[in-house]
Each structure stands twice: as C-alpha cells, then as structure tokens.
Design a protein around this motif. Sequence first.
Motif, PDB file in Angstrom:
ATOM      1  N   ILE A  92       0.852  -1.192   0.000  1.00 30.36           N
ATOM      2  CA  ILE A  92       0.000   0.000   0.000  1.00 30.36           C
ATOM      3  C   ILE A  92       0.886   1.238   0.000  1.00 30.36           C
ATOM      4  N   MET A  93       0.826   1.996  -1.090  1.00 31.49           N
ATOM      5  CA  MET A  93       1.675   3.190  -1.244  1.00 31.49           C
ATOM      6  C   MET A  93       0.911   4.426  -0.779  1.00 31.49           C
ATOM      7  N   ALA A  94       0.830   4.584   0.542  1.00 28.84           N
ATOM      8  CA  ALA A  94       0.127   5.736   1.104  1.00 28.84           C
ATOM      9  C   ALA A  94       1.032   6.960   1.225  1.00 28.84           C
ATOM     10  N   ALA A  95       2.332   6.782   1.079  1.00 30.11           N
ATOM     11  CA  ALA A  95       3.253   7.911   1.249  1.00 30.11           C
ATOM     12  C   ALA A  95       3.078   8.931   0.134  1.00 30.11           C
ATOM     13  N   ALA A  96       3.282  10.204   0.492  1.00 26.31           N
ATOM     14  CA  ALA A  96       3.347  11.282  -0.497  1.00 26.31           C
ATOM     15  C   ALA A  96       4.803  11.380  -0.947  1.00 26.31           C
ATOM     16  N   ASN A 126      11.775  12.264 -10.086  1.00 22.58           N
ATOM     17  CA  ASN A 126      11.991  11.025  -9.352  1.00 22.58           C
ATOM     18  C   ASN A 126      11.348   9.874 -10.118  1.00 22.58           C
ATOM     19  N   PRO A 127      11.832   8.647  -9.903  1.00 21.44           N
ATOM     20  CA  PRO A 127      11.153   7.504 -10.515  1.00 21.44           C
ATOM     21  C   PRO A 127       9.736   7.394  -9.965  1.00 21.44           C
ATOM     22  N   ASP A 128       8.807   6.904 -10.788  1.00 17.56           N
ATOM     23  CA  ASP A 128       7.459   6.600 -10.285  1.00 17.56           C
ATOM     24  C   ASP A 128       7.527   5.214  -9.649  1.00 17.56           C
ATOM     25  N   ILE A 129       7.605   5.202  -8.325  1.00 21.02           N
ATOM     26  CA  ILE A 129       7.845   3.954  -7.592  1.00 21.02           C
ATOM     27  C   ILE A 129       6.655   3.012  -7.745  1.00 21.02           C
ATOM     28  N   LEU A 130       5.453   3.563  -7.617  1.00 22.62           N
ATOM     29  CA  LEU A 130       4.232   2.745  -7.713  1.00 22.62           C
ATOM     30  C   LEU A 130       4.128   2.083  -9.086  1.00 22.62           C
ATOM     31  N   ALA A 131       4.378   2.833 -10.136  1.00 25.76           N
ATOM     32  CA  ALA A 131       4.321   2.256 -11.489  1.00 25.76           C
ATOM     33  C   ALA A 131       5.368   1.159 -11.644  1.00 25.76           C
ATOM     34  N   GLY A 145      -2.485   2.082  -4.623  1.00 31.98           N
ATOM     35  CA  GLY A 145      -1.903   3.418  -4.682  1.00 31.98           C
ATOM     36  C   GLY A 145      -2.872   4.465  -4.173  1.00 31.98           C
ATOM     37  N   PHE A 146      -2.370   5.647  -3.964  1.00 35.75           N
ATOM     38  CA  PHE A 146      -3.183   6.782  -3.537  1.00 35.75           C
ATOM     39  C   PHE A 146      -3.100   7.889  -4.576  1.00 35.75           C
ATOM     40  N   ALA A 147      -4.174   8.656  -4.675  1.00 32.61           N
ATOM     41  CA  ALA A 147      -4.182   9.828  -5.546  1.00 32.61           C
ATOM     42  C   ALA A 147      -4.743  10.985  -4.729  1.00 32.61           C
ATOM     43  N   GLU A 163      -7.326   8.575 -14.894  1.00 30.71           N
ATOM     44  CA  GLU A 163      -6.111   8.808 -15.681  1.00 30.71           C
ATOM     45  C   GLU A 163      -4.891   8.288 -14.922  1.00 30.71           C
ATOM     46  N   LYS A 164      -4.886   8.546 -13.604  1.00 29.70           N
ATOM     47  CA  LYS A 164      -3.758   8.100 -12.791  1.00 29.70           C
ATOM     48  C   LYS A 164      -3.696   6.578 -12.747  1.00 29.70           C
ATOM     49  N   MET A 165      -4.838   5.925 -12.601  1.00 37.86           N
ATOM     50  CA  MET A 165      -4.863   4.465 -12.607  1.00 37.86           C
ATOM     51  C   MET A 165      -4.255   3.921 -13.901  1.00 37.86           C
ATOM     52  N   ARG A 167      -2.018   5.280 -15.737  1.00 37.22           N
ATOM     53  CA  ARG A 167      -0.557   5.466 -15.735  1.00 37.22           C
ATOM     54  C   ARG A 167       0.137   4.521 -14.760  1.00 37.22           C
ATOM     55  N   LYS A 168      -0.507   4.256 -13.628  1.00 40.14           N
ATOM     56  CA  LYS A 168       0.174   3.538 -12.547  1.00 40.14           C
ATOM     57  C   LYS A 168       0.018   2.026 -12.674  1.00 40.14           C
ATOM     58  N   GLY A 169      -1.164   1.574 -13.080  1.00 40.84           N
ATOM     59  CA  GLY A 169      -1.363   0.139 -13.276  1.00 40.84           C
ATOM     60  C   GLY A 169      -1.462  -0.675 -12.001  1.00 40.84           C
TER      61      GLY A 169
HETATM   62  O1  C5P Z   1       1.596  10.734  -9.388  1.00 40.35           O
HETATM   63  P1  C5P Z   1       1.141  10.958  -7.981  1.00 40.35           P
HETATM   64  O2  C5P Z   1       2.213  11.487  -7.086  1.00 40.35           O
HETATM   65  O3  C5P Z   1      -0.119  11.734  -7.841  1.00 40.35           O
HETATM   66  O4  C5P Z   1       0.755   9.482  -7.497  1.00 40.35           O
HETATM   67  C1  C5P Z   1       0.424   9.177  -6.192  1.00 40.35           C
HETATM   68  C2  C5P Z   1       0.693   7.723  -5.898  1.00 40.35           C
HETATM   69  O5  C5P Z   1       1.907   7.309  -6.512  1.00 40.35           O
HETATM   70  C3  C5P Z   1       0.871   7.457  -4.428  1.00 40.35           C
HETATM   71  O6  C5P Z   1       0.475   6.122  -4.166  1.00 40.35           O
HETATM   72  C4  C5P Z   1       2.379   7.643  -4.244  1.00 40.35           C
HETATM   73  O7  C5P Z   1       2.842   6.905  -3.131  1.00 40.35           O
HETATM   74  C5  C5P Z   1       2.917   7.108  -5.544  1.00 40.35           C
HETATM   75  N1  C5P Z   1       4.121   7.760  -6.061  1.00 40.35           N
HETATM   76  C6  C5P Z   1       5.234   6.998  -6.324  1.00 40.35           C
HETATM   77  N2  C5P Z   1       6.368   7.567  -6.844  1.00 40.35           N
HETATM   78  C7  C5P Z   1       6.403   8.873  -7.127  1.00 40.35           C
HETATM   79  C8  C5P Z   1       5.266   9.678  -6.884  1.00 40.35           C
HETATM   80  C9  C5P Z   1       4.150   9.097  -6.342  1.00 40.35           C
HETATM   81  O8  C5P Z   1       5.197   5.787  -6.076  1.00 40.35           O
HETATM   82  N3  C5P Z   1       7.521   9.413  -7.621  1.00 40.35           N
END
Ligand code: C5P
Length: 220
Positions: A92-96, A126-131, A145-147, A163-165, A167-169
């Motif tokens: 669960i990626m709740a972090a900002a 930064n890398p998109d960690i969730l994706a 993930g969280f938006a 849209e975010k879903m 992108r993130k998958g």
């Molecule tokens: O793209 P955005 O920041 O709105 O996406 C939010 C989600 O993506 C959250 O679950 C956050 O933990 C995750 N995230 C991530 N890597 C990033 C930015 C956001 O995993 N660089």
Amino acid sequence: GAGAALAGKHVVITAGGTREPLDPVRFLGNRSSGKQGVALAHAALARGATVTLIAANLEVAPPTEVELRAVGSALELEVAVTAAAAVADVVIMAAAVADYRPVAARADKIKKDETGGTMLLELTRNPDILAGLARTKRSGQVLIGFAAETETDSVRLLELGREKMARKGCDFLVVNRVGWAEGFASDRNAITVLDHGGDIVCEASGSKLSVAGRILDLIT
Ligand code: C5P
C-alpha cells in the motif's frame, strides 16, 4: 471486530512524506502527516497481518508491532519498498512521494546571493515507484496506490483518478481530496476507491482508522 482476515499475510505500507535534500540542512518536502498510512498499519495488525511500515518523516507515532524502516527521500523509499515488496502479499503506497528532487544535493550549505532577490533551483524527476512496483508485481500480490488531489469538482476528481490508474497500473487506487485544511493534516478522510478498470468499488468517509478498515476490506 476485524477478526484475522489477514492472518499469515505480509502487508507493506509506505507512509508520510518524502524530503528531498537541497544541502546538509535543507530539504523540499510536503505536508503529509503519515496519519492515513499509520492508520492502515493499525488496521492491518488488527486483522492479523505481519506489517512492514516504511516511514518517511512521520508526524505520528507508528504502532510498536510493525517492522519499521525509516526513510527520508524518494530514492531511499524506493530502495526500501522494492526490497520489502519482494516478499509482500499486499503493498500500500500511502506515502506522499516527491515527483521531483534537486538535481544534486550540495555538499555545503547554500549561501544567499546578496546581490539578487530570486534564486533558481534545478529539479529532476523522481522515478514513479508505484508504477515500477506494478510492472514487477508478484502474481497474487495486491498493489494499492493513492491519488491525493486538490481538485474540488468531484467528477473531475474521478477523471484524474482514472487517468492516474491508467498510468500507474495498480490494483486499487484510493482517491482523496487534499488542501490547506483537508487530507494530510486531518484525523478524518473521505475516499473513493477505483479498481484496475477504473470502476468505483468503495466510497467511505470518517476517521482515518475507519477508512483504513474499508480499504483493507477490499483485499479480504
Ligand atoms: O503521481 P502521484 O504522485 O499523484 O501518485 C500518487 C501515488 O503514486 C501514491 O500512491 C504515491 O505513493 C505514488 N508515487 C510513487 N512515486 C512517485 C510519486 C508518487 O510511487 N515518484
């Protein structure tokens, strides 16, 4: 009671907000308190899960029963969550997580320029960690993930979520409004959860603990 619906399951939760270093004494940060992520940790423990909490600068105390990994920046969070995800049933990626970081953290404290009134900071993505987690997901693993968005129009908020879903998958995306007074700092939250196809599977509002329970209900 929540029973033991997650007994034997390993749940990894990221919580809080990353800090991107500028120099030895400064960072770029955000207002995430970590309250929703910590509430998720409490709710998962109450359901019998083993919980790893990846904690980025929390403003609230985490439960003592979690395996705690403290991180500062997005890149540190990526290392910690990628390692933990390799053995997790649920992530669960709740972090900002900061979308950008300073191109390089300076070795010495940045001095002010006495001649100029403005200053430019160069940032890099930064890398998109969730994706990334979605691309390397183990079979059967549930990824949430969280938006967090400031959009006030609820139709547009859902569009942004869909849209975010795309992108993130991830498997579920928890959409919530944030602002000066709602979301991050608050003890309450209001969420809409989308499934992988963008359909609404849950709408909930209330304490962050009750919202956490509703989120975990989706996976049990
Ligand atoms: O793209 P955005 O920041 O709105 O996406 C939010 C989600 O993506 C959250 O679950 C956050 O933990 C995750 N995230 C991530 N890597 C990033 C930015 C956001 O995993 N660089």
